[in-house]
Design a protein around this motif. Structure first.
Motif, short mmCIF file in Angstrom:
data_model
loop_
_atom_site.label_atom_id
_atom_site.label_comp_id
_atom_site.label_asym_id
_atom_site.label_seq_id
_atom_site.Cartn_x
_atom_site.Cartn_y
_atom_site.Cartn_z
N GLU A 1 17.97 15.11 47.17
CA GLU A 1 18.03 14.63 48.56
C GLU A 1 19.45 14.19 48.90
O GLU A 1 19.98 14.50 49.99
CB GLU A 1 17.05 13.47 48.73
N LEU A 2 20.09 13.48 47.97
CA LEU A 2 21.44 12.98 48.21
C LEU A 2 22.45 14.13 48.31
O LEU A 2 23.35 14.10 49.17
CB LEU A 2 21.85 12.03 47.07
N ALA A 3 22.30 15.14 47.46
CA ALA A 3 23.22 16.27 47.47
C ALA A 3 23.14 17.02 48.80
O ALA A 3 24.17 17.41 49.38
CB ALA A 3 22.91 17.20 46.31
N ASP B 1 13.30 9.63 35.16
CA ASP B 1 14.17 10.80 35.28
C ASP B 1 13.73 11.69 36.45
O ASP B 1 14.57 12.26 37.16
CB ASP B 1 14.15 11.60 33.98
N VAL B 2 12.42 11.78 36.64
CA VAL B 2 11.89 12.61 37.74
C VAL B 2 12.30 12.02 39.09
O VAL B 2 12.70 12.75 40.01
CB VAL B 2 10.36 12.73 37.63
N GLU B 3 12.21 10.69 39.21
CA GLU B 3 12.58 10.04 40.46
C GLU B 3 14.08 10.19 40.74
O GLU B 3 14.49 10.43 41.89
CB GLU B 3 12.20 8.56 40.40
N ILE B 4 14.89 10.07 39.70
CA ILE B 4 16.34 10.22 39.87
C ILE B 4 16.68 11.65 40.27
O ILE B 4 17.53 11.89 41.13
CB ILE B 4 17.08 9.83 38.57
N GLU B 5 15.98 12.61 39.66
CA GLU B 5 16.23 14.02 39.99
C GLU B 5 15.87 14.30 41.46
O GLU B 5 16.61 14.99 42.17
CB GLU B 5 15.41 14.92 39.07
N ALA B 6 14.75 13.76 41.91
CA ALA B 6 14.34 13.96 43.31
C ALA B 6 15.34 13.31 44.27
O ALA B 6 15.73 13.90 45.29
CB ALA B 6 12.94 13.38 43.52
N PHE B 7 15.77 12.10 43.93
CA PHE B 7 16.76 11.42 44.78
C PHE B 7 18.08 12.19 44.78
O PHE B 7 18.74 12.30 45.83
CB PHE B 7 16.99 10.00 44.27
#
Length: 355
Positions: free
Chosen positions: A79-81, A70-76
């Motif tokens: 960045e994507l946003a 979940d932490v990795e998805i949140e960080a990505f």
């Protein structure tokens, strides 16, 4: 795909040396060494045998079952946003690369689709490219809608439902609506909109009126329970305020008057106020015996197949028994007005039995 790392990890887990792997596959030991370093890759014809040797499937060999935290998805996502605001094309390219790397991450699919869907709404994109991007986003959402995680699945189906409604595809919307669980998702607004678009406004109105009545009944139940809890916690003033709001609710929506009297009775019984308790019992009986004419209501007249008939007499025997033996009425039994009320109820019950 980190196939080199997968080969190294599962070779060691299987207790094999590079030489043993090479002998089993008919290649040289230096070739296996290069695979694990990532310098070269195994020939495609060797992959099934390599997977069997390592006791894994091809999905695992290619990291297709790998997912992100979940932490990795949140960080990505952050960045994507940011990138989607600066350069939507680069954002889509980054998203495609990430999803190809982690195709088994349903959470990544849904999160990415939501971010880029918002980007398409906010950024000017030429029509042809926008359509291509929208199709890609929809495909990701459809993949997420097949997730084994019910939370992700329901969220994805909800998005697809909204898209179908927006596109005027009400047949597809009806199918998607059936996939959503009633306990977690209020389908009523969508069902009503579908009926409206199908030129069935009367059915839509009946559906909404029924849902409204059901909702108001639930509100009364919750308010009653909250009032009782406030009394248990010693918050008498708050309990009285809740009872007042319940009365206003009955008046505002034209509900059955019985629902306004019950809270007053509960307050009087809790406070052991004999005069108010007897008065509330009388009022409750009168309200119970007074029909609720739904056909007079501007909200509920469509569902008024008949009036809510008098129920006072139907529960009269149980009420008399409760008044005589129920613990909450103990403090009233020596009260003359209460005794007279019980006698009246007994007489009414006997009269009804003789008819």
């Amino acid at each position: 795909m980190q196939i080199n790392e997968q080969i190294k990890q599962y070779r060691k887990a299987a207790g094999l040396t590079q030489e043993q792997v090479a002998n089993a596959l008919g290649v040289s030991t230096p070739a296996v060494n290069k695979w694990e370093k990532g310098t070269t890759f195994p020939d495609i014809t060797l992959l099934p045998a390599l997977a069997r040797l390592l006791k894994i499937d091809l999905d695992t060999l290619f990291s297709f079952r790998e997912t992100l935290t979940d932490v990795e998805i949140e960080a990505f996502s952050r960045e994507l946003a940011l990138l989607s605001q600066e350069n939507l094309d680069k954002a889509f390219a980054m998203a495609v690369t990430k999803i190809q790397e982690y195709p088994g991450s349903d959470s990544l699919l849904l999160t990415t689709a939501n971010i880029l869907n918002a980007g398409l709404l906010l950024s000017p994109v030429e029509a042809e490219k926008k359509q291509r991007y929208e199709e890609l986003v929809t495909r990701w959402i459809e993949q997420a809608a097949e997730s084994g995680d019910n939370e992700i699945k329901d969220a994805a189906v909800s998005i697809l439902l909204g898209k179908a409604m927006e596109a005027g595809d009400y047949d597809r919307a009806a199918v998607l609506l059936e996939q959503l669980p009633n306990r977690q998702f209020d389908k009523t607004p969508y069902e009503a909109n579908i009926l409206i678009q199908q030129e069935k406004p009367e059915q839509a109105a009946i559906l909404l009126a029924s849902k409204l009545l059901q909702t108001l009944s639930g509100v009364q139940t919750y308010c009653m329970k909250l009032m009782e809890l406030e009394l248990d916690c010693g918050h008498r003033e708050k309990a009285h305020q809740i009872a007042e709001k319940m009365e206003k609710l009955v008046s505002l929506f034209g509900l059955w008057q019985y629902g306004a009297v019950v809270p007053r009775l509960q307050l009087a019984l809790h406070e052991k106020d004999e005069q108010r308790s007897v008065a509330a019992i009388r009022e409750m009986l009168q309200a119970a015996e007074r029909p609720w004419i739904l056909s007079d209501s501007p909200l509920f007249y469509r569902i008024a197949h008949d009036t809510v008939q008098s129920v006072g007499k139907s529960f009269l025997p149980a009420l008399i028994s409760d008044l005589k033996t129920g613990e909450e009425f103990t403090f009233l039994r020596s009260n003359p007005a209460f005794q007279a009320l019980v006698s009246e109820l007994d007489a009414d019950a006997q009269s009804d039995n003789h008819r």
